[in-house]
Design a protein around this motif. Structure first.
Motif, PDB file in Angstrom:
ATOM      1  N   PHE A   9      15.209  -1.208  76.136  1.00 22.79           N
ATOM      2  CA  PHE A   9      15.078  -0.774  74.752  1.00 22.79           C
ATOM      3  C   PHE A   9      14.908  -1.932  73.780  1.00 22.79           C
ATOM      4  N   TYR A  99       5.742  14.459  69.663  1.00 24.59           N
ATOM      5  CA  TYR A  99       6.768  14.004  68.724  1.00 24.59           C
ATOM      6  C   TYR A  99       6.698  14.794  67.412  1.00 24.59           C
ATOM      7  N   SER A 110      13.285  10.107  73.633  1.00 18.97           N
ATOM      8  CA  SER A 110      12.613   8.937  74.204  1.00 18.97           C
ATOM      9  C   SER A 110      13.468   7.681  74.097  1.00 18.97           C
ATOM     10  N   VAL A 111      14.085   7.481  72.954  1.00 13.31           N
ATOM     11  CA  VAL A 111      14.953   6.312  72.765  1.00 13.31           C
ATOM     12  C   VAL A 111      16.113   6.359  73.763  1.00 13.31           C
ATOM     13  N   MET A 113      16.161   7.928  76.609  1.00 11.06           N
ATOM     14  CA  MET A 113      15.619   7.718  77.952  1.00 11.06           C
ATOM     15  C   MET A 113      15.437   6.233  78.256  1.00 11.06           C
ATOM     16  N   VAL A 114      14.867   5.490  77.321  1.00 15.38           N
ATOM     17  CA  VAL A 114      14.653   4.058  77.537  1.00 15.38           C
ATOM     18  C   VAL A 114      15.998   3.337  77.638  1.00 15.38           C
ATOM     19  N   LYS A 120      13.592   2.941  82.731  1.00 17.90           N
ATOM     20  CA  LYS A 120      13.343   2.669  81.301  1.00 17.90           C
ATOM     21  C   LYS A 120      12.077   3.338  80.768  1.00 17.90           C
ATOM     22  N   ARG A 121      11.661   4.453  81.381  1.00 14.61           N
ATOM     23  CA  ARG A 121      10.461   5.156  80.914  1.00 14.61           C
ATOM     24  C   ARG A 121      10.828   6.181  79.847  1.00 14.61           C
ATOM     25  N   SER A 122       9.992   6.257  78.816  1.00 11.92           N
ATOM     26  CA  SER A 122      10.188   7.214  77.734  1.00 11.92           C
ATOM     27  C   SER A 122       9.280   8.420  77.956  1.00 11.92           C
TER      28      SER A 122
END
Length: 135
Positions: A9, A99, A110-111, A113-114, A120-122
Motif C-alpha cells: 500500500f 468505483y 481496494s485499499v 485489499m492492498v 497486494k492486488r486491488s
C-alpha cells in the motif's frame, strides 16, 4: 516468470503522490496558464491525466514516472509481461466505472485489499489481471 515481491500500500501510494506532484500539478498549472482559468481547464487536465495513466504503462513497460522512481511496476499476472492497451483500458476505465457505480465503496475495498492481501492486488488489478510488483 521470476517471482517478484508484490508492492504494498505505502509504496503504491508514494508512487501515486509522486505522479501527482511531478506530472499532474505542473500539467494543471500549464493548462491554467494557457486557458486563462476558464472552465475547460479542468476537462483538459482530466483528459491528459487519463491518457498519461492509460498510455505511459503501455509504452514504458508497466511504469509511470512515480512507479519508476519508487521501483515498482504493473505486470500481467499470468506471464509477468508488461500491460498492453486492452489491459490498461480494463484496469483504468472498467475499474473507474466500478468505483463510480459503487459510490466509492469499491475504492475502500481496494485499499483494504492492498493492505491485507498477501498478493497486494486491488479490485482494478483483479479486473485487468494485473499486479504491481517491486523491481
Amino acid at each position: 516468470m521470476t517471482v517478484n515481491e508484490p508492492a504494498g500500500f505505502w509504496i503504491r501510494l508514494g508512487a501515486l503522490l509522486l505522479d501527482a506532484l511531478i506530472i499532474a500539478l505542473p500539467l494543471s498549472l500549464i493548462i491554467l496558464i494557457i486557458t486563462g482559468g476558464r472552465h475547460s481547464e479542468e476537462n483538459i487536465s482530466e483528459i491528459l491525466s487519463f491518457l498519461y495513466n492509460l498510455l505511459t504503462p503501455v509504452f514504458w513497460n508497466g511504469y509511470t514516472v512515480g512507479k519508476r522512481i519508487c521501483g515498482i511496476r504493473i505486470v500481467k499476472v499470468n506471464d509477468g509481461a508488461s500491460p498492453g492497451l486492452g489491459t490498461m483500458l480494463l484496469r483504468n476505465v472498467v475499474a473507474y466505472l466500478v468505483y463510480v457505480f459503487t459510490f466509492g465503496i469499491a475504492v475502500i475495498v481496494s485499499v483494504i485489499m492492498v493492505a491485507v492481501r498477501e498478493d497486494k492486488r486491488s479490485l482494478h488489478d483483479f479486473i485487468a489481471g494485473t499486479m504491481v510488483i517491486r523491481d
